[in-house]
Design a protein around this motif. Structure first.
Motif, PDB file in Angstrom:
ATOM      1  N   SER A   1       1.064  -1.116   0.127  1.00 19.52           N
ATOM      2  CA  SER A   1       0.152  -0.054  -0.342  1.00 19.52           C
ATOM      3  C   SER A   1       0.779   1.203   0.135  1.00 19.52           C
ATOM      4  CB  SER A   1      -0.621   0.187   1.486  1.00 19.52           C
ATOM      5  OG  SER A   1      -2.253  -1.153   1.155  1.00 19.52           O
ATOM      6  N   THR A   2       1.610   1.366   0.866  1.00 20.71           N
ATOM      7  CA  THR A   2       3.125   2.628   0.769  1.00 20.71           C
ATOM      8  C   THR A   2       3.619   2.549  -0.048  1.00 20.71           C
ATOM      9  OG1 THR A   2       3.131   2.190   3.407  1.00 20.71           O
ATOM     10  CG2 THR A   2       5.255   3.415   2.056  1.00 20.71           C
ATOM     11  N   ALA A   3       4.690   1.333  -1.386  1.00 15.19           N
ATOM     12  CA  ALA A   3       4.398   1.809  -2.617  1.00 15.19           C
ATOM     13  C   ALA A   3       4.346   2.140  -3.114  1.00 15.19           C
ATOM     14  CB  ALA A   3       5.176   0.374  -2.448  1.00 15.19           C
ATOM     15  N   CYS A   4       3.136   1.722  -3.774  1.00 14.74           N
ATOM     16  CA  CYS A   4       1.664   1.793  -4.565  1.00 14.74           C
ATOM     17  C   CYS A   4       1.722   3.333  -4.403  1.00 14.74           C
ATOM     18  CB  CYS A   4       0.633   1.338  -4.308  1.00 14.74           C
ATOM     19  SG  CYS A   4       0.510  -0.599  -5.303  1.00 14.74           S
ATOM     20  N   GLU A   5       1.046   3.830  -3.464  1.00 16.96           N
ATOM     21  CA  GLU A   5       1.095   5.699  -2.515  1.00 16.96           C
ATOM     22  C   GLU A   5       2.128   6.376  -3.376  1.00 16.96           C
ATOM     23  OE1 GLU A   5      -1.554   7.408  -1.793  1.00 16.96           O
ATOM     24  OE2 GLU A   5      -2.504   5.295  -1.088  1.00 16.96           O
ATOM     25  N   THR A   6       3.042   5.847  -3.822  1.00 14.48           N
ATOM     26  CA  THR A   6       4.599   6.641  -4.558  1.00 14.48           C
ATOM     27  C   THR A   6       4.193   5.941  -5.604  1.00 14.48           C
ATOM     28  OG1 THR A   6       5.856   6.657  -2.550  1.00 14.48           O
ATOM     29  CG2 THR A   6       6.520   6.368  -4.776  1.00 14.48           C
ATOM     30  N   ALA A   7       4.091   4.928  -6.232  1.00 14.14           N
ATOM     31  CA  ALA A   7       4.311   4.767  -8.362  1.00 14.14           C
ATOM     32  C   ALA A   7       2.475   4.845  -8.452  1.00 14.14           C
ATOM     33  CB  ALA A   7       3.721   3.324  -8.326  1.00 14.14           C
ATOM     34  N   SER A   8       2.116   5.727  -7.488  1.00 12.58           N
ATOM     35  CA  SER A   8       0.938   5.776  -8.514  1.00 12.58           C
ATOM     36  C   SER A   8       0.660   7.805  -8.850  1.00 12.58           C
ATOM     37  CB  SER A   8      -0.763   5.879  -7.906  1.00 12.58           C
ATOM     38  OG  SER A   8      -1.096   6.168  -6.538  1.00 12.58           O
ATOM     39  N   ARG A   9       2.171   8.189  -7.799  1.00 15.04           N
ATOM     40  CA  ARG A   9       1.532   9.523  -8.254  1.00 15.04           C
ATOM     41  C   ARG A   9       3.135  10.390  -8.475  1.00 15.04           C
ATOM     42  NH1 ARG A   9      -0.582   8.524  -2.937  1.00 15.04           N
ATOM     43  NH2 ARG A   9      -2.128  10.386  -2.320  1.00 15.04           N
ATOM     44  N   GLN A  10       4.027   9.086  -9.504  1.00 20.14           N
ATOM     45  CA  GLN A  10       5.103   9.444 -10.148  1.00 20.14           C
ATOM     46  C   GLN A  10       4.639  10.266 -11.839  1.00 20.14           C
ATOM     47  OE1 GLN A  10       8.219   8.396  -9.403  1.00 20.14           O
ATOM     48  NE2 GLN A  10       7.419   8.828  -7.598  1.00 20.14           N
ATOM     49  N   PRO A  11       6.244  11.440 -11.659  1.00 20.18           N
ATOM     50  CA  PRO A  11       5.577  12.315 -12.668  1.00 20.18           C
ATOM     51  C   PRO A  11       5.679  11.163 -14.549  1.00 20.18           C
ATOM     52  CG  PRO A  11       7.627  12.799 -11.559  1.00 20.18           C
ATOM     53  CD  PRO A  11       6.880  11.050 -10.310  1.00 20.18           C
ATOM     54  N   GLY A  12       4.727  11.969 -15.137  1.00 18.13           N
ATOM     55  CA  GLY A  12       4.406  10.696 -16.217  1.00 18.13           C
ATOM     56  C   GLY A  12       3.626   9.993 -16.219  1.00 18.13           C
ATOM     57  N   GLY A  13       2.973   9.527 -14.946  1.00 18.70           N
ATOM     58  CA  GLY A  13       1.897   8.179 -14.661  1.00 18.70           C
ATOM     59  C   GLY A  13       2.586   7.560 -13.637  1.00 18.70           C
ATOM     60  N   THR A  14       1.465   6.698 -14.223  1.00 22.41           N
ATOM     61  CA  THR A  14       1.702   5.623 -12.988  1.00 22.41           C
ATOM     62  C   THR A  14       3.005   4.349 -12.663  1.00 22.41           C
ATOM     63  OG1 THR A  14       0.012   5.629 -11.668  1.00 22.41           O
ATOM     64  CG2 THR A  14       0.933   3.345 -11.332  1.00 22.41           C
ATOM     65  N   ILE A  15       3.805   3.761 -12.116  1.00 25.29           N
ATOM     66  CA  ILE A  15       4.867   3.534 -12.292  1.00 25.29           C
ATOM     67  C   ILE A  15       4.460   1.782 -11.722  1.00 25.29           C
ATOM     68  CG2 ILE A  15       6.681   4.795 -13.072  1.00 25.29           C
ATOM     69  CD1 ILE A  15       8.039   3.893 -10.143  1.00 25.29           C
ATOM     70  N   PRO A  16       5.289   0.095 -12.291  1.00 21.27           N
ATOM     71  CA  PRO A  16       4.970  -0.532 -11.265  1.00 21.27           C
ATOM     72  C   PRO A  16       5.683  -0.538 -10.432  1.00 21.27           C
ATOM     73  CG  PRO A  16       5.559  -1.400 -14.100  1.00 21.27           C
ATOM     74  CD  PRO A  16       5.477   0.529 -13.777  1.00 21.27           C
ATOM     75  N   VAL A  17       5.069  -1.696  -9.800  1.00 23.01           N
ATOM     76  CA  VAL A  17       5.548  -2.018  -8.680  1.00 23.01           C
ATOM     77  C   VAL A  17       5.976  -3.723  -8.363  1.00 23.01           C
ATOM     78  CG1 VAL A  17       5.118  -2.357  -5.611  1.00 23.01           C
ATOM     79  CG2 VAL A  17       4.851  -0.107  -7.248  1.00 23.01           C
ATOM     80  N   ASP A  18       7.428  -3.885  -8.363  1.00 25.60           N
ATOM     81  CA  ASP A  18       7.673  -5.183  -8.415  1.00 25.60           C
ATOM     82  C   ASP A  18       7.644  -6.024  -6.945  1.00 25.60           C
ATOM     83  OD1 ASP A  18       7.924  -5.355 -10.904  1.00 25.60           O
ATOM     84  OD2 ASP A  18       9.221  -4.126 -10.713  1.00 25.60           O
ATOM     85  N   LEU A  19       6.919  -7.095  -6.660  1.00 23.41           N
ATOM     86  CA  LEU A  19       7.035  -7.220  -4.973  1.00 23.41           C
ATOM     87  C   LEU A  19       8.486  -8.947  -5.272  1.00 23.41           C
ATOM     88  CD1 LEU A  19       3.604  -8.698  -4.341  1.00 23.41           C
ATOM     89  CD2 LEU A  19       4.290  -6.492  -4.304  1.00 23.41           C
ATOM     90  N   LEU A  20       8.949  -8.512  -3.613  1.00 18.14           N
ATOM     91  CA  LEU A  20      10.510  -8.880  -3.509  1.00 18.14           C
ATOM     92  C   LEU A  20      10.130  -9.400  -2.298  1.00 18.14           C
ATOM     93  CD1 LEU A  20      13.011  -9.261  -4.824  1.00 18.14           C
ATOM     94  CD2 LEU A  20      13.321  -7.446  -3.526  1.00 18.14           C
ATOM     95  N   GLY A  21       9.535 -10.808  -1.749  1.00 21.02           N
ATOM     96  CA  GLY A  21       9.340 -11.076  -1.716  1.00 21.02           C
ATOM     97  C   GLY A  21      11.127 -11.125   0.517  1.00 21.02           C
ATOM     98  N   ASP A  22      12.081 -11.233  -0.177  1.00 18.74           N
ATOM     99  CA  ASP A  22      12.774 -11.417   0.573  1.00 18.74           C
ATOM    100  C   ASP A  22      12.592  -9.168   1.225  1.00 18.74           C
ATOM    101  OD1 ASP A  22      14.788 -13.195  -0.776  1.00 18.74           O
ATOM    102  OD2 ASP A  22      13.999 -12.539  -1.755  1.00 18.74           O
ATOM    103  N   LEU A  23      12.193  -8.632   1.049  1.00 17.52           N
ATOM    104  CA  LEU A  23      11.795  -7.394   1.676  1.00 17.52           C
ATOM    105  C   LEU A  23      10.913  -7.852   2.964  1.00 17.52           C
ATOM    106  CD1 LEU A  23      12.087  -4.763  -1.130  1.00 17.52           C
ATOM    107  CD2 LEU A  23      13.437  -5.509   0.103  1.00 17.52           C
TER     108      LEU A  23
END
Length: 194
Positions: free
Chosen positions: A33-55
């Motif tokens: 949810s936190t990552a997606c708040e940033t991804a959806s506000r990127q200049p030029g439009g939303t960028i993808p979020v990749d999930l990394l289980g090790d995080l």
């Protein structure tokens, strides 16, 4: 929580001034949810979020189901992939048997995450990693080339930002740590407490 959602939105607004080349998140929903708040506000439009289980947070069992990738994609359509660095058969072994072993395996997991990112991004790219408070201590240690010897813990508030710069000559610089200035309107006592 409502406060956590406000903090994530404030972070997204703060990080909306420069486009990231990639965003990686723990698969636990609060980090997504936190990552997606940033991804959806990127200049030029939303960028993808990749999930990394090790995080994932320290102490979260490898087989903890959480939300499935399909459930996450229903809520956040721009979540793209889910993968892990550590092979499945090695995960239980790496979690260790006693606290010292768990600390060492968590640091190794942080080192693996940093290596994973540095092998893919090495030409001035901006990459955001969204993880969890306890694991972030190990991730920061790994990013700075530190070990667990002293057991020093870094303060990591919700949505606190830490920036590490890597240079082509192999050197690195800690630009800032646990910066919460974006939270002043949401939680002023956290932002500038004494």
């Amino acid at each position: 929580t409502p406060l956590g959602e406000e903090q994530a939105k404030a972070l997204g607004e703060r990080l909306s001034v420069r486009r990231f080349n990639a965003i990686f998140s723990s698969p636990l929903i609060r980090a997504v949810s936190t990552a997606c708040e940033t991804a959806s506000r990127q200049p030029g439009g939303t960028i993808p979020v990749d999930l990394l289980g090790d995080l994932r947070e320290k102490g979260t069992p490898w087989d903890y189901p959480g939300y499935s990738l399909e459930q996450i994609k229903e809520k956040y359509s721009f979540v793209r992939t889910y993968h892990t660095i550590v092979p499945f058969q090695e995960r239980a072994v790496l979690d260790g048997e006693d606290e010292s072993q768990r600390n060492d395996s968590t640091l190794r997991r942080g080192q693996d995450c940093i290596s994973f990112i540095r092998e893919r991004f090495y030409s001035g790219e901006n990459v955001l990693l969204v993880a969890h408070g306890t694991f972030n201590t190990y991730l920061i240690r790994a990013a700075l080339g530190l070990g667990n010897e002293k057991g020093f813990n870094f303060c990591q508030e919700n949505t606190g930002l830490t920036k590490v710069k890597y240079f082509k000559d192999g050197s690195l610089r800690l630009a800032y740590m646990n910066d919460t200035s974006h939270l002043f309107d949401v939680n002023p006592e956290l932002s500038f407490s004494l």
